[in-house]
Design a protein around this motif. Sequence first.
Motif, mmCIF file in Angstrom:
data_model
loop_
_atom_site.group_PDB
_atom_site.id
_atom_site.type_symbol
_atom_site.label_atom_id
_atom_site.label_comp_id
_atom_site.label_asym_id
_atom_site.label_seq_id
_atom_site.Cartn_x
_atom_site.Cartn_y
_atom_site.Cartn_z
ATOM 1 N N GLU A 241 29.158 41.995 69.545
ATOM 2 C CA GLU A 241 29.540 40.896 70.150
ATOM 3 C C GLU A 241 29.128 39.490 69.387
ATOM 4 N N TYR A 242 28.008 39.490 68.824
ATOM 5 C CA TYR A 242 27.668 38.347 67.780
ATOM 6 C C TYR A 242 28.553 38.153 66.757
ATOM 7 N N GLU A 243 28.730 39.568 66.102
ATOM 8 C CA GLU A 243 29.591 39.515 64.820
ATOM 9 C C GLU A 243 30.874 38.964 65.173
ATOM 10 N N ARG A 244 31.467 39.233 66.412
ATOM 11 C CA ARG A 244 32.792 38.823 66.510
ATOM 12 C C ARG A 244 32.935 37.370 66.664
ATOM 13 N N ALA A 245 31.982 36.890 67.556
ATOM 14 C CA ALA A 245 31.620 35.406 67.777
ATOM 15 C C ALA A 245 31.385 34.403 66.358
ATOM 16 N N GLU A 246 30.678 35.131 65.180
ATOM 17 C CA GLU A 246 30.595 34.664 63.856
ATOM 18 C C GLU A 246 31.959 34.316 63.179
ATOM 19 N N ARG A 247 32.628 35.738 63.374
ATOM 20 C CA ARG A 247 34.002 35.631 62.537
ATOM 21 C C ARG A 247 34.910 34.726 63.121
ATOM 22 N N SER A 248 35.134 34.533 64.539
ATOM 23 C CA SER A 248 35.813 33.758 65.028
ATOM 24 C C SER A 248 35.562 32.392 64.952
ATOM 25 N N GLY A 249 34.448 31.999 64.353
ATOM 26 C CA GLY A 249 33.955 30.564 63.895
ATOM 27 C C GLY A 249 33.149 29.940 65.003
ATOM 28 N N ALA A 250 32.548 30.541 65.935
ATOM 29 C CA ALA A 250 31.767 29.906 66.786
ATOM 30 C C ALA A 250 30.634 29.014 66.144
ATOM 31 N N SER A 251 30.483 27.934 66.895
ATOM 32 C CA SER A 251 29.476 26.772 66.568
ATOM 33 C C SER A 251 28.030 27.465 66.583
ATOM 34 N N PRO A 252 27.316 26.609 65.562
ATOM 35 C CA PRO A 252 25.763 27.180 65.559
ATOM 36 C C PRO A 252 25.124 27.106 67.234
ATOM 37 N N SER A 253 25.663 26.147 67.875
ATOM 38 C CA SER A 253 24.956 26.119 69.173
ATOM 39 C C SER A 253 25.413 27.248 69.861
ATOM 40 N N ASP A 254 26.817 27.649 69.998
ATOM 41 C CA ASP A 254 27.111 28.743 70.642
ATOM 42 C C ASP A 254 26.618 30.040 70.184
ATOM 43 N N LEU A 255 26.348 30.182 69.119
ATOM 44 C CA LEU A 255 25.622 31.286 68.462
ATOM 45 C C LEU A 255 24.058 31.582 68.943
ATOM 46 N N GLU A 256 23.473 30.061 68.957
ATOM 47 C CA GLU A 256 22.249 30.159 69.451
ATOM 48 C C GLU A 256 22.186 30.652 70.954
ATOM 49 N N VAL A 257 23.079 30.215 71.783
ATOM 50 C CA VAL A 257 23.132 30.569 73.114
ATOM 51 C C VAL A 257 23.028 32.031 73.085
ATOM 52 N N LEU A 258 24.160 32.655 72.595
ATOM 53 C CA LEU A 258 24.359 34.022 72.539
ATOM 54 C C LEU A 258 23.086 34.876 72.092
ATOM 55 N N PHE A 259 22.575 34.585 71.108
ATOM 56 C CA PHE A 259 21.288 34.790 70.531
ATOM 57 C C PHE A 259 20.216 34.994 71.643
ATOM 58 N N LYS A 260 19.881 34.086 72.029
ATOM 59 C CA LYS A 260 18.788 34.021 73.078
ATOM 60 C C LYS A 260 19.458 34.549 74.367
ATOM 61 N N LYS A 261 20.477 34.920 74.670
ATOM 62 C CA LYS A 261 20.804 35.545 75.965
ATOM 63 C C LYS A 261 20.356 37.189 76.114
ATOM 64 N N HIS A 262 20.032 37.691 74.919
ATOM 65 C CA HIS A 262 19.640 38.982 74.934
ATOM 66 C C HIS A 262 18.266 39.030 74.228
ATOM 67 N N SER A 263 17.536 39.778 74.331
ATOM 68 C CA SER A 263 16.091 40.043 73.840
ATOM 69 C C SER A 263 15.616 41.466 73.527
ATOM 70 N N LEU A 264 14.545 41.577 72.633
ATOM 71 C CA LEU A 264 13.979 42.416 72.509
ATOM 72 C C LEU A 264 13.197 43.276 73.589
ATOM 73 N N LYS A 265 12.784 42.631 74.370
ATOM 74 C CA LYS A 265 12.231 43.064 75.667
ATOM 75 C C LYS A 265 13.002 43.800 76.564
ATOM 76 N N GLN A 266 14.201 43.319 76.501
ATOM 77 C CA GLN A 266 15.495 43.950 77.407
ATOM 78 C C GLN A 266 15.681 45.610 76.885
ATOM 79 N N ALA A 267 15.463 45.779 75.689
ATOM 80 C CA ALA A 267 15.571 46.998 74.905
ATOM 81 C C ALA A 267 14.407 47.929 75.102
ATOM 82 N N ALA A 268 13.376 47.155 74.601
ATOM 83 C CA ALA A 268 11.822 47.842 74.577
ATOM 84 C C ALA A 268 11.410 48.222 75.745
ATOM 85 N N LEU A 269 11.604 47.437 76.754
ATOM 86 C CA LEU A 269 10.662 47.534 78.038
ATOM 87 C C LEU A 269 11.861 48.430 79.283
#
Length: 314
Positions: A241-269
């Motif tokens: 999903e992040y790669e698709r957003a990058e390719r579609s020209g998402a703004s840095p702020s939108d990418l940051e929101v997407l990046f922070k929406k998901h976490s390492l803890k979500q996977a690890a724990l």
Amino acid sequence: MKTRITELLGIEHPIFQAAMSWASSNAPLVIAVSNAGGMGVIAAGPMRTDDFRSALKEIRKGTQKPYGVNIPLNNPRAAELLDIAHEARIPVMVASQGGPREHLARFRTVGTKWLHVVASVEHAKKAEAAGVDALVVDGAEAGGHPPPSEVGTLVLVRRVVKAVGLPVVASGGVADGAGVAALLALGAEAVQLGTRFIATPEASVHENYKRAVLAADVADTALVGRGGLPIRQLKNSFSKEYERAERSGASPSDLEVLFKKHSLKQAALDGDVEWGKVEAGQSAGLVDEILPAAEVMRRLVLEVEMARKRLAGL
């Protein structure tokens, strides 16, 4: 095998277990690696202060061998974590993501050796000038936070070894003794492995996470968050999903929101390996079984020796 790192730190083998948030935020993995003659490193970054203090006590009870502590110096709780580490008189600090200069004198008074994690020649030179004892150099193959420059381990480690006089611990892209031997041949004085130690019973991450590492091949990671502080993780629904957003020209702020929406803890724990950040290096493709950390160490030492004998016979 003796190197400047084994002599500096008092360890038997020039092998480090990388600090990995959640995976090595515990005592058992650190104890197992250190007791096997390597350098076990606890990842303090995500830990509550009481848990960190308790884990250090458990480590001191579980091993008489040297061990390390990783504290990201840009962590909002870094000052408190550093105080706890200093109070515990830890033998080795493996610090990252910040400047070491202001902390060195205090830790030297309790005998701590300070290693600093860097991902560029520039930062290596700055850390050397600050007075650290050794460097850990992360190449682009590494899981977690590899260099934004995306320079591979073979090239970056060799370049740093030529640029500084400090002993170097090489990190990134290694899961077996042949890889350890290769990086020692470049001039590294020790080698750090992270992803290999995720696939151990002692790693404190969800079973889904460990199984995802076993299932991955060498091309099954993605670098997410280029332009900032990127992470290398296994490819999954979030990375796509992040790669698709990058390719579609998402703004840095939108990418940051997407990046922070998901976490390492979500996977690890929580075990959500589809939408969590499953941080792992390209060496996941070289890991195919879950083994006790002590057995991983035993095999690594044997494989290094086999590699040395093979090269000596050429």
